[in-house]
Design a protein around this motif. Structure first.
Motif, PDB file in Angstrom:
ATOM      1  N   LEU A  14     -18.028  -5.347 -11.274  1.00 37.45           N
ATOM      2  CA  LEU A  14     -19.289  -5.933 -11.725  1.00 37.45           C
ATOM      3  C   LEU A  14     -19.108  -7.448 -11.807  1.00 37.45           C
ATOM      4  O   LEU A  14     -18.307  -7.920 -12.616  1.00 37.45           O
ATOM      5  CB  LEU A  14     -19.663  -5.415 -13.117  1.00 37.45           C
ATOM      6  CG  LEU A  14     -19.614  -3.903 -13.378  1.00 37.45           C
ATOM      7  CD1 LEU A  14     -20.109  -3.610 -14.795  1.00 37.45           C
ATOM      8  CD2 LEU A  14     -20.445  -3.125 -12.380  1.00 37.45           C
ATOM      9  N   ASP A  54     -22.127  -8.049 -14.755  1.00 35.59           N
ATOM     10  CA  ASP A  54     -21.347  -8.076 -15.992  1.00 35.59           C
ATOM     11  C   ASP A  54     -21.881  -9.250 -16.808  1.00 35.59           C
ATOM     12  O   ASP A  54     -21.630 -10.410 -16.485  1.00 35.59           O
ATOM     13  CB  ASP A  54     -19.865  -8.280 -15.633  1.00 35.59           C
ATOM     14  CG  ASP A  54     -18.955  -8.204 -16.839  1.00 35.59           C
ATOM     15  OD1 ASP A  54     -19.454  -8.158 -17.980  1.00 35.59           O
ATOM     16  OD2 ASP A  54     -17.719  -8.200 -16.635  1.00 35.59           O
ATOM     17  N   TRP A 259     -14.213  -6.565 -21.742  1.00 33.80           N
ATOM     18  CA  TRP A 259     -13.491  -5.662 -20.852  1.00 33.80           C
ATOM     19  C   TRP A 259     -13.483  -4.219 -21.356  1.00 33.80           C
ATOM     20  O   TRP A 259     -13.019  -3.327 -20.662  1.00 33.80           O
ATOM     21  CB  TRP A 259     -12.065  -6.159 -20.581  1.00 33.80           C
ATOM     22  CG  TRP A 259     -12.021  -7.030 -19.366  1.00 33.80           C
ATOM     23  CD1 TRP A 259     -11.763  -8.369 -19.313  1.00 33.80           C
ATOM     24  CD2 TRP A 259     -12.250  -6.624 -18.013  1.00 33.80           C
ATOM     25  NE1 TRP A 259     -11.827  -8.816 -18.016  1.00 33.80           N
ATOM     26  CE2 TRP A 259     -12.113  -7.774 -17.191  1.00 33.80           C
ATOM     27  CE3 TRP A 259     -12.560  -5.407 -17.394  1.00 33.80           C
ATOM     28  CZ2 TRP A 259     -12.270  -7.731 -15.811  1.00 33.80           C
ATOM     29  CZ3 TRP A 259     -12.717  -5.375 -16.019  1.00 33.80           C
ATOM     30  CH2 TRP A 259     -12.574  -6.531 -15.242  1.00 33.80           C
ATOM     31  N   ASN A 300      -8.202  -8.049 -11.460  1.00 34.75           N
ATOM     32  CA  ASN A 300      -8.792  -6.954 -12.248  1.00 34.75           C
ATOM     33  C   ASN A 300      -7.894  -5.710 -12.312  1.00 34.75           C
ATOM     34  O   ASN A 300      -8.299  -4.686 -12.853  1.00 34.75           O
ATOM     35  CB  ASN A 300     -10.139  -6.534 -11.636  1.00 34.75           C
ATOM     36  CG  ASN A 300     -11.291  -7.461 -11.992  1.00 34.75           C
ATOM     37  OD1 ASN A 300     -12.416  -7.216 -11.628  1.00 34.75           O
ATOM     38  ND2 ASN A 300     -11.021  -8.528 -12.737  1.00 34.75           N
TER      39      ASN A 300
HETATM   40  N1  MET Z   1     -16.656  -9.238 -14.353  1.00 36.60           N
HETATM   41  C1  MET Z   1     -15.314  -8.950 -13.950  1.00 36.60           C
HETATM   42  C2  MET Z   1     -14.846 -10.014 -12.961  1.00 36.60           C
HETATM   43  O1  MET Z   1     -15.678 -10.569 -12.288  1.00 36.60           O
HETATM   44  C3  MET Z   1     -15.204  -7.581 -13.343  1.00 36.60           C
HETATM   45  C4  MET Z   1     -15.652  -6.491 -14.230  1.00 36.60           C
HETATM   46  S1  MET Z   1     -15.470  -4.946 -13.474  1.00 36.60           S
HETATM   47  C5  MET Z   1     -15.771  -3.816 -14.656  1.00 36.60           C
HETATM   48  O2  MET Z   1     -13.668 -10.245 -12.853  1.00 36.60           O
END
Ligand code: MET
Length: 589
Positions: A14, A54, A259, A300
């Motif tokens: 995300l 996100d 997270w 990640n």
């Molecule tokens: N937002 C996070 C990133 O861009 C990824 C989240 S995935 C659950 O690193």
């Protein structure tokens, strides 16, 4: 797990909604995820390809403060931009949600509550830095001070960007609150922790033993080093006013750690999609026969391989990912892509300069995908890939097939006479491509898979060049027709096999060949190519030729390089202005 599952839950990281997306995001995560999802759909698999924005976390609140707007305004703006970019590049998500959605707040909140009620968390009171004037605890990024390692006066509470050391906010010399500029004080606060140490045995068995062979070595290596270092309890709550409120008593003013909630966003997004489509979301998350995959970038890995699986395990009713094919990073013209330095190719800007040329970028990014190590994107390579491969091989082959079919066969697939040895061999070679490409894709080798697809276009090109229907037409019309028949079979196989990589091109090609793009009623199905070489039947009428690719000129490339040079100059002048400003204040200390 069945050998050949019918249901796939494919997630793509995300993206944070504090800026638009660039080529690094596409190359590392979204293009490979999309290739895989499209490929599995072509195998008639039941696919849920899931993503969303996100929208929590500290960087978003910092961005809002800087711009003098609310965090909600920040995420609304970038959610729109990012979603549009993905659509424009043909990233075929079944659902693109956002973590500010009500369904997500509810899902994440319930998830936390379940773990809380099952006694899966530990509680701890710790001392954190607090800004007495602003009346709030300070997230690491909200504290600046002098780095104890290199003396940089602008280090953040979690990291010094000058020397790269990772820090604890309490390590900083002369810490300052980024909100008020005041010296913060230490104050007690209670938080909830997921005791990762209790999941060590499970993770050792699941990753280091069960997935030793099938996970990529870069992913496996990072997990092993985390596990070997020993896992510690991890705080899953924060003192912050932007996020999902911690749903237990005594947690007022606290939110879930970003997270903790973000990966649950995959679940909420699946729920949203399932409700819309009349499906059961649990089939995609709780059924052992479903294959779940997380496509992410290397930063990640720990969250998707260690923390999220431990959360799922703690909850108890979820399946675990079968694989996490994380990529390394893409650099740009030899330097790290950087948002703050504007060293990037932004997707929305690319389309202004290269309208309707999404597939050229997709192709170049896959050809250079950072699958096993960091890799470099250069504009010169982009131009060569387009001019020497897409135009000269793929485009040229298709153009000749379609134009010549009109010229020699009135736009109709001809009746072949007898096949020569070369014809038979060529048709036979053609049948091997679907499984060769599939086998690379099943192992997440996207560069290799795409290169094989191009080899099929090469095969077609060579076949036409060797058989020269433009010559035989003068002496042997039957031979010409047979050659066109064979070439048309290759063209139609390409229309299907190119779809995961070049979806826009595949669509245009299917239109030219006058076949349904869903490929359901025609013989144009991935697996049929291996069985049946008569993909386009004699008598089938095709449409007129259209150009699939066009040459990219030196001036267009130069314009892109100039743009990057301008960013470089701008950065150099801001950093020398900053250095001058720093010098000025020094004597006063
Ligand atoms: N937002 C996070 C990133 O861009 C990824 C989240 S995935 C659950 O690193």
């Amino acid at each position: 797990m069945e050998q050949n599952p019918n249901r796939y839950t494919i997630t793509a990281a995300l993206p944070y909604t504090n800026g638009p997306v660039h080529i690094g995001h596409l190359a590392g995560v979204y293009v490979p995820a999309d290739i895989y999802a499209r490929y599995q759909r072509l195998q008639n698999k039941d696919v849920a390809f899931i993503c969303g924005s996100d929208e929590h976390g500290v960087p978003i609140t910092i961005k809002a403060k800087k711009e003098g707007i609310t965090p909600q305004q920040v995420v609304d703006k970038y959610h729109g931009i990012i979603k549009k970019s993905f659509e424009e590049f043909g990233i075929s998500f079944d659902n693109y949600s956002r973590t500010s959605a009500e369904i997500h707040h509810k899902t994440a909140s319930e998830f936390f509550k379940k773990l809380y009620e099952d006694g899966k968390f530990t509680e701890e009171v710790t001392e954190q830095l607090y800004d007495e004037e602003a009346n709030q605890f300070l997230a690491d990024r909200y504290i600046t001070g002098t780095c104890p390692k290199c003396g940089n006066e602008e280090a953040y509470g979690d990291q010094c960007e000058k020397c790269g050391s990772s820090l604890n906010a309490t390590d900083l010399i002369n810490p300052k609150s980024a909100i008020s500029g005041n010296v913060p004080v230490l104050k007690e606060t209670k938080h909830w922790f997921l005791p990762l140490n209790e999941y060590e045995d499970f993770l050792k068995q699941w990753i280091l033993v069960d997935h030793k062979k099938d996970w990529k070595t870069n992913v496996y290596g990072q997990c092993k080093s985390w596990i070997d270092d020993g896992l510690r309890p991890r705080a899953v709550t924060r003192d912050l006013d932007w996020g999902i409120p911690v749903p237990v008593e005594g947690a007022e003013g606290k939110v879930l750690y970003v997270w903790f909630d973000a990966p649950i966003g995959y679940i909420s997004s699946t729920k949203e999609w399932a409700a819309r489509e009349g499906k059961n979301w649990e089939d995609y998350w709780k059924n052992e026969n479903t294959k779940m995959l997380h496509f992410i970038g290397k930063d990640n890995i720990v969250f998707h391989c260690i923390i999220f699986p431990s959360m799922l395990k703690a909850e108890g009713s979820y399946i675990l990912p079968e694989n996490v094919p994380a990529n390394e990073f893409l650099n740009l013209e030899g330097n790290k892509i950087s948002t703050s330095k504007n060293w990037a190719v932004w997707l929305h800007e690319y389309l202004e300069d290269f309208p309707n040329q999404q597939d050229v970028l997709r192709y170049t990014l896959t050809a250079n995908a950072p699958e096993t190590k960091d890799n470099d994107f250069t504009w010169a390579d982009f131009q060569t890939r387009n001019n020497s491969e897409l135009v000269a091989i793929f485009g040229n082959f298709i153009n000749r097939v379609v134009v010549l079919t009109h010229k020699y066969c009135e736009g109709v697939v001809p009746q072949p006479a007898s096949f020569s040895e070369i014809d038979k061999q060529t048709l036979n070679e053609l049948t091997a491509y679907p499984s060769v490409i599939a086998s690379s894709l099943e192992r997440y080798r996207f560069r290799e898979a795409q290169a094989e697809m191009m080899n099929l276009a090469r095969l077609g090109n060579k076949y036409l060049a060797d058989e020269e229907p433009w010559k035989t037409i003068k002496t042997d019309e039957e031979r010409t027709k047979t050659v066109m028949y064979v070439a048309l079979q290759i063209a139609s196989a390409l229309a299907v096999l190119s779809e995961p990589f070049l979806p826009f091109t595949s669509e245009k090609l299917k239109l030219m060949l006058n076949v349904k793009s869903s490929a359901v009623e025609t013989s144009l199905r991935w697996n049929d190519i291996s069985k049946n070489t008569e993909l386009l039947k004699t008598g089938h009428k095709i449409n007129k030729a259209e150009l699939l690719f066009s040459k990219i000129e030196d001036e267009q490339i130069q314009a892109q390089l100039d743009k990057l040079q301008a960013s470089k100059k701008m950065n150099a002048s801001t950093s020398s202005a900053q250095a001058a400003a720093n010098k000025k204040v020094e004597p006063q200390k």
